[in-house]
Design a protein around this motif. Structure first.
Motif, short mmCIF file in Angstrom:
data_model
loop_
_atom_site.label_atom_id
_atom_site.label_comp_id
_atom_site.label_asym_id
_atom_site.label_seq_id
_atom_site.Cartn_x
_atom_site.Cartn_y
_atom_site.Cartn_z
N ALA A 1 0.84 -1.20 0.00
CA ALA A 1 0.00 0.00 0.00
C ALA A 1 0.87 1.25 0.00
O ALA A 1 0.57 2.23 -0.69
CB ALA A 1 -0.94 -0.02 1.20
N ALA A 2 1.98 1.21 0.75
CA ALA A 2 2.90 2.36 0.78
C ALA A 2 3.47 2.59 -0.62
O ALA A 2 3.56 3.74 -1.09
CB ALA A 2 4.03 2.10 1.78
N TYR A 3 3.82 1.53 -1.31
CA TYR A 3 4.35 1.63 -2.67
C TYR A 3 3.30 2.21 -3.62
O TYR A 3 3.58 3.10 -4.43
CB TYR A 3 4.80 0.25 -3.15
N SER A 4 2.07 1.69 -3.52
CA SER A 4 0.98 2.17 -4.37
C SER A 4 0.77 3.67 -4.15
O SER A 4 0.55 4.43 -5.10
CB SER A 4 -0.30 1.39 -4.05
N ARG A 5 0.87 4.08 -2.91
CA ARG A 5 0.63 5.48 -2.55
C ARG A 5 1.73 6.39 -3.09
O ARG A 5 1.47 7.32 -3.84
CB ARG A 5 0.55 5.61 -1.03
N VAL A 6 2.98 6.08 -2.72
CA VAL A 6 4.04 7.05 -3.05
C VAL A 6 4.59 6.89 -4.46
O VAL A 6 5.02 7.87 -5.06
CB VAL A 6 5.20 7.07 -2.01
N PRO B 1 -4.36 -1.08 6.31
CA PRO B 1 -5.26 0.01 5.91
C PRO B 1 -5.73 -0.20 4.47
O PRO B 1 -4.92 -0.57 3.61
CB PRO B 1 -4.37 1.26 5.99
N GLY B 2 -7.01 -0.02 4.24
CA GLY B 2 -7.54 -0.17 2.89
C GLY B 2 -7.83 -1.60 2.49
O GLY B 2 -8.12 -1.87 1.33
N PHE B 3 -7.79 -2.54 3.46
CA PHE B 3 -8.05 -3.95 3.12
C PHE B 3 -9.50 -4.12 2.67
O PHE B 3 -10.42 -3.70 3.36
CB PHE B 3 -7.75 -4.83 4.33
N VAL B 4 -9.69 -4.73 1.50
CA VAL B 4 -11.05 -4.89 0.97
C VAL B 4 -11.48 -6.35 0.90
O VAL B 4 -12.51 -6.67 0.33
CB VAL B 4 -11.18 -4.25 -0.44
N GLY B 5 -10.68 -7.26 1.46
CA GLY B 5 -11.07 -8.67 1.47
C GLY B 5 -10.39 -9.45 0.36
O GLY B 5 -9.38 -9.02 -0.20
N ASN B 6 -10.98 -10.60 0.04
CA ASN B 6 -10.40 -11.47 -0.98
C ASN B 6 -10.56 -10.89 -2.38
O ASN B 6 -11.55 -10.23 -2.69
CB ASN B 6 -11.09 -12.84 -0.96
N CYS B 7 -9.57 -11.16 -3.21
CA CYS B 7 -9.71 -10.88 -4.63
C CYS B 7 -9.25 -12.13 -5.37
O CYS B 7 -8.76 -13.07 -4.77
CB CYS B 7 -8.90 -9.65 -5.04
#
Lengths: 339, 339
Positions: free
Chosen positions: A168-173, A210-216
């Protein structure tokens, strides 16, 4: 822009070192604020650096090849370009390292020499498992971050939590997603789906990522329904290679369809630019290669066949990750960080 | 051709039952030697059968929907079309069963009512775990068989051995590969690659699976380098869906490239037939759907969106598997078979 100094592995990749040197030149031309430390044999890097303002040589007489056993090679070849470059990053002599060399060897050397962050788990001080992370363009026009892509075939739920946090940190920055949606790769999207292992990851990820939306599922890798796909390195590697294989096969079939008839050949001429763009989009990585998350430095591994363009992109992407503050963002994403 | 009687689930699929009924008509027209048992509500199947020579009605008033919990639904809805059809196969009233219904429910009902073969393991008599198997067209012009595609997220090495044996039997008798090469899905092709689990499968598979060629990876699913890819249902499902997702994304991008300019639109006109063929090739399954291997009967599950064509193909493929002697071939591939 912020000045950044990037180590580049002159001996990395399956082509002649000249391809890497040309790639460095291309990167220098594209970004006036980078400096490159060319790491490799004296006879290559010294004359190359002498003729250029923004290049320093770093002599490394040994080479780790694609055929070497990664762990053994890293331990025995202390003067290889990969090990020497990782030590330069650790010492602070360079801000990041790009190599188009063997993924296993770069991962092993970076883990040993750039070293992972450490965190407290109960009374125990433990190192973060670095995960191989890549960003691929999805159907929604964004980038999907995949981690782990193969560094760790067997992991624990706590590792998966950290993969989610770091991804998530990578996706963000780096990818610029304000609030990344993080999915757990599974065999279905329902909460009840999964293997024993992924089921045991669900609750801790829900609580701590943070931002966990479950299984994909596998289709979500390119659908754009999530920004980060978390898995162990086994399933992640399978998913990434299945995706690559399918893209390659479709391009192959399309080529066959185009070249099989006169009508097709005319269509191919009309579509030349679009087809090149399509091929480009699905070959290699959107962000110059696979990055190792969890280390105290930026280490990027070129993916796929080496080319001048790939070395240029990898070098620029390494500088981009440094400027974006990736290492700091990853560090602050890890719960219980001590070092 | 040999006369074959196939049960078709009139209530299966996400479309109106009329789509299934039209699919049955199309199958009857395409194969003069099949008879169909239409399984579903009285008001649908009785009038449908009355007007046709080669159709029998089998009344099943209940329906298992895509939203039902598979196991619970199979246990509680004993008069559902899925359960009634599986019991007809078990009794020998039908030679096979095709449903475009929920994969989980068909798998659960088929396991409970069509029942798996049994084998001796030491002193213990155990049932074979049925695996969901599919065949997809590969780049080399053949078909790659994938098993397990999701029935069993967690398995033991012995299960993987049987998946390999049964998958090879399917490749031989249904796909016509004389000596199928069987690969173990892993995160690399070297013998040393894998998770703890796949590493523990390697030696028993090498010993007991005819045609075993070692590890294969995600890219091998469509490369044609192996004929059968064996994995647990978790990794297999991830691999299949990643493949489907990539194919879908590339077709989507291609469409965008074609429709984005006048040149592209002209090219699209020139390529119309080839693009349709390409789309056709990578949508759905080469053999009408996913088949359950390890059961004492042919059970085929339609994959993807239901259509008249899909029901026709699934019905014909069920008959084809019966005629090919698939169940007998699977039985004789299982070591220690007792029943």
């Amino acid at each position: 822009m912020k000045k950044v100094k990037v180590c580049v592995d002159v001996m990395g990749g399956d082509e002649e070192p000249q391809v890497v040197l040309d790639g460095i030149d291309a990167a220098l031309a594209a970004d006036a604020d980078i400096e490159v430390i060319a790491v490799g044999p004296e006879e290559l890097v010294v004359p190359f650096a002498e003729k250029r303002d923004r290049v320093e040589p770093l002599v490394a007489p040994q080479v780790i090849s694609m055929e070497d056993d990664p762990l053994k090679a890293v331990m025995s070849k202390r003067k290889s370009s990969i090990v020497v470059a990782c030590r330069a990053v650790k010492k602070g002599a360079a801000d990041g390292f790009f190599s188009a060399g063997a993924t296993g060897a770069v991962t092993a050397a970076a883990t040993a020499y750039v070293t992972p962050f450490r965190f407290m788990e109960g009374d125990e001080r433990r190192p973060v498992r670095p995960c191989i992370t890549t960003a691929i363009p999805n159907r929604a026009g964004g980038l999907t971050v995949l981690c782990d892509m193969g560094a760790n075939p067997d992991v624990e739920p706590g590792d998966m939590v950290r993969f989610g946090q770091m991804g998530a940190a990578y996706s963000r920055v780096v990818c610029g997603v304000a609030r990344p949606r993080v999915g757990l790769l599974s065999n279905g999207t329902e909460d009840t789906k999964g293997s024993h292992f992924t089921k045991s990851c669900f609750a801790p990820m829900k609580e701590q990522v943070p931002g966990f939306v479950g299984n994909c599922e596998g289709t979500d890798i390119l659908s754009g329904s999530v920004d980060v796909v978390v898995s162990d390195g086994f399933a992640g590697n399978v998913a990434l290679k299945a995706t690559e294989g399918a893209a390659k096969t479709l391009m192959h079939e399309l080529k066959g369809a185009l070249m099989g008839s006169l009508k097709g050949k005319i269509a191919a001429l009309l579509l030349k630019d679009q087809l090149m763009a399509l091929k480009q989009k699905f070959s290699g990585d959107a962000k110059g290669g696979a990055i190792l998350l969890g280390l105290k430095g930026v280490v990027l591994i070129g993916h796929g066949a080496t080319s001048v363009e790939a070395v240029k992109n990898g070098t620029l992407a390494t500088a981009e990750a440094v400027r974006a503050g990736l290492v700091e963002a990853v560090a602050s994403s890890i719960e219980g960080l001590v070092e």
